[in-house]
Design a protein around this motif. Structure first.
Motif, mmCIF file in Angstrom:
data_model
loop_
_atom_site.group_PDB
_atom_site.id
_atom_site.type_symbol
_atom_site.label_atom_id
_atom_site.label_comp_id
_atom_site.label_asym_id
_atom_site.label_seq_id
_atom_site.Cartn_x
_atom_site.Cartn_y
_atom_site.Cartn_z
ATOM 1 N N THR A 101 0.915 -1.369 0.178
ATOM 2 C CA THR A 101 0.001 -0.277 -0.296
ATOM 3 C C THR A 101 0.900 1.576 -0.145
ATOM 4 O O THR A 101 0.604 2.226 -0.569
ATOM 5 C CB THR A 101 -0.853 0.676 1.269
ATOM 6 O OG1 THR A 101 -1.138 -1.129 0.989
ATOM 7 C CG2 THR A 101 -1.652 1.200 1.172
ATOM 8 N N LEU A 109 -5.072 5.020 -4.371
ATOM 9 C CA LEU A 109 -4.769 4.393 -3.153
ATOM 10 C C LEU A 109 -4.103 5.904 -2.387
ATOM 11 O O LEU A 109 -3.728 4.921 -1.463
ATOM 12 C CB LEU A 109 -4.094 3.144 -3.711
ATOM 13 C CG LEU A 109 -4.934 1.975 -4.280
ATOM 14 C CD1 LEU A 109 -4.265 1.139 -4.493
ATOM 15 C CD2 LEU A 109 -5.880 1.554 -2.602
ATOM 16 N N LEU A 112 -5.292 5.876 1.516
ATOM 17 C CA LEU A 112 -4.678 4.315 2.182
ATOM 18 C C LEU A 112 -3.253 4.146 2.043
ATOM 19 O O LEU A 112 -3.020 3.866 3.013
ATOM 20 C CB LEU A 112 -5.541 3.378 1.064
ATOM 21 C CG LEU A 112 -6.514 2.275 1.085
ATOM 22 C CD1 LEU A 112 -7.149 1.315 0.362
ATOM 23 C CD2 LEU A 112 -7.182 2.273 2.916
ATOM 24 N N ARG A 113 -2.567 4.924 1.626
ATOM 25 C CA ARG A 113 -0.949 5.408 1.790
ATOM 26 C C ARG A 113 -1.212 6.027 2.624
ATOM 27 O O ARG A 113 -0.376 5.098 3.290
ATOM 28 C CB ARG A 113 -1.035 6.009 0.495
ATOM 29 C CG ARG A 113 0.654 6.067 0.152
ATOM 30 C CD ARG A 113 1.167 5.762 -1.215
ATOM 31 N NE ARG A 113 0.620 7.313 -2.101
ATOM 32 C CZ ARG A 113 0.364 7.544 -3.347
ATOM 33 N NH1 ARG A 113 0.115 6.346 -3.827
ATOM 34 N NH2 ARG A 113 0.305 8.976 -3.487
ATOM 35 N N ALA A 116 -1.651 4.232 5.488
ATOM 36 C CA ALA A 116 -0.687 2.993 6.630
ATOM 37 C C ALA A 116 0.792 3.899 7.016
ATOM 38 O O ALA A 116 1.017 3.237 7.722
ATOM 39 C CB ALA A 116 -0.195 2.336 5.137
#
Lengths: 286, 259
Positions: A101, A109, A112-113, A116
């Motif tokens: 990710t 994304l 999400l990055r 993470a």
């Protein structure tokens, strides 16, 4: 060429050299043996001759108590083993997913990055023991329907959460160590970013990070003992229980031996796997 | 090979009946890479090893630098047998320089630090003396402006020139060059060969594996054609490259000189 291979006989000089080499080899073996015996001897003597040795031997190395405590510690240790076996695959999956990710370049994304990054930063900053407390006492307290309240379950979750953050960073360093030329040649073959990761980058990355991953595995095996602090009857808890009742610490040594017995074969297995891979890939090359 | 006029001049390097094998990884037995190879190199000689890939050129050079142990035969350097297991390879390598096909520069060190590492750590030069020597050589070979860059910032030709300077900074008595232009673009080959030409003219003793036949003809004092781990033919360049006696040499030259 095969002809000369069969009719070749080593020359006198070569035979003399081989004798010298085996003499050197014998010499090295003798030096290594003597050095080992001396070092172990000195350490052993320092231990045995120390003033408190008889007391230490009676409280930590008592054969009778070792035998007596063995069955309950073994039972407890089985809990450690189960927790490790359940947690480890989950950690590998979660860690790799987190690392991928962070490496993803798709615009979708992006959130999400960010998550993470936040996850690894926050989780790695919290002591594992604290995470165990938070999950075991905090999650059931939410009173949500359908959420299990088992201590074993939440302790395992805490370990997975904690270790996946470390393992994600290990995977990420492996992914980043793959040379950009590999990416270029995969892109040149028109592989998608996902295919490039799946077939080219991650296989190479995983090979490189086997030693640090093993480091985290071993660490995890030992940290399953943290669950003793929330009342789970694992090897450490069993040892403490017996020790407190009988005023003898030998069970701690027994528990330690159990943990060693589990980590050493794993380390050797990883060595063998890594060597085999290296041999297959570097065959003939220098 | 040794001239009858100079019987007192001891060869710098003498290779006698060297044999080298590697284990096969999928079947029993050993693959013979060098078979009964003999070679004499006198001070000032430029020996060119030619032959197709897999003929044993690189392995021979690696054996000479003791990077590979040999299975039989004798290697003498400066009048001493260096293939003796009792000889410390590091002592031998102090006097031998080696340059590899893929440059093998240390990517984490600047050009200058690449060139001063061995002089400082192995040869005990002061940092200032090592720096001065490296600056002088780098300047002579047109690398003065790149001194503080890291190797990956340079072109292949520049990197290989740095690698040559790194080998020369320790003042070696013998220089081993392993196909040093094989990884270079054609237009960069010239700048590297110019240096080797200068070194040859200055009397540097060299053994080099090369695919550049015209260059070999020009600088070599002696050419060896290797095939299947054996020296099939050797002699002055005009003879080996111009009028080869062996059929295998002729076949090889036909393949590499398409005219």
């Amino acid at each position: 060429m095969t002809g000369s291979a069969t009719d070749w006989q080593p020359s006198e000089r070569e035979l003399a050299r081989r004798r010298t080499r085996s003499r050197q080899h014998r010499h090295r073996v003798v030096v290594a043996t003597v050095a080992t015996v001396v070092v172990l001897g000195v350490l052993g003597a320092a231990l045995v001759l120390s003033p408190g040795w008889p007391r230490v031997r009676a409280t930590f190395l008592d054969l009778h108590h070792a035998k007596e405590s063995l069955p309950t510690i073994l039972d407890g240790f089985w809990l450690n083993v189960r927790m490790f076996l359940i947690a480890e695959p989950l950690i590998l999956i979660a860690g790799l997913a987190l690392a991928l990710t962070r490496q993803a370049r798709s615009a979708w994304l992006a959130p999400l990055r960010g998550l993470a990054v936040l996850y690894t930063d926050v989780v790695r900053g919290i002591p594992t023991l604290l995470l165990v407390f938070l999950f075991v006492f905090g999650m059931p307290a939410l009173g949500l329907q359908g959420i299990p309240s088992s201590i074993f379950f939440w302790a395992t979750v805490a370990l997975v959460v904690s270790y996946s953050a470390y393992v994600a960073e290990v995977f990420r360093s492996g992914i980043e160590s793959v040379h950009p030329s590999q990416l270029a040649s995969a892109e040149a073959l028109a592989l998608s970013r996902g295919q490039t990761m799946r077939h080219v980058v991650v296989p190479q990355a995983v090979r490189r990070v086997v030693p640090p991953l093993l480091n985290d595995f071993v660490s995890l095996q030992k940290d399953t003992a943290l669950v003793a602090s929330v009342g789970l009857f694992d090897a450490l808890f069993a040892a403490a229980d017996y020790g407190n009742f009988n005023f003898n610490f030998t069970p701690y040594v027994v528990a330690a031996l159990f943990f060693i017995a589990m980590t050493v074969p794993l380390a050797r297995l990883c060595d063998v796997l890594a060597r085999r891979l290296a041999r297959r890939e570097r065959a003939g090359a220098l | 090979m040794t001239s009858p006029l100079t019987p007192l001049l001891t060869p710098l390097l003498e290779v006698r009946n060297v044999r080298k094998t590697y284990p096969r990884h999928d079947e029993p037995g050993r693959r013979v890479v060098l078979d009964d190879v003999s070679l004499t190199v006198s001070p000032g000689d430029v020996v060119c090893l030619i032959g197709s890939s897999g003929s044993g050129k690189s392995t021979l050079l690696r054996c000479l630098d003791l990077l590979e142990p040999i299975d039989d035969g004798v290697i003498e350097f400066q009048g001493r047998e260096i293939s003796d297991p009792l000889v410390d390879p590091r002592v031998v390598r102090r006097d031998i320089g080696m340059v590899f096909q893929a440059y093998n520069l240390f990517p984490h060190l600047s050009v200058l630090d690449n060139c001063t590492l061995a002089p400082r750590k192995v040869h005990g030069l002061s940092p200032a003396a090592a720096r001065d020597r490296a600056h002088e050589l780098l300047g002579r070979f047109g690398l003065a402006e790149h001194v503080h860059k890291h190797p990956d910032r340079l072109s292949g030709g520049q990197q290989q020139r740095v690698a040559l300077v790194r080998a020369l900074c320790t003042d070696p008595a013998l220089l081993l060059l392993d196909e040093i232009t094989a990884a270079l673009d054609p237009e960069l080959v010239g700048e590297v060969l110019d240096i080797v030409r200068d070194l040859a003219a200055a009397g540097t003793t060299m053994v080099l594996a090369t695919h550049e036949m015209s260059f070999a003809r020009e600088v070599a004092t002696h050419v060896c054609f290797l095939d299947g781990g054996r020296i099939v033919e050797e002699g002055p360049p005009a003879q080996v490259l111009g009028a080869p006696e062996q059929e295998r040499t002729r076949a090889f030259l036909r393949r590499v000189l398409p005219d």
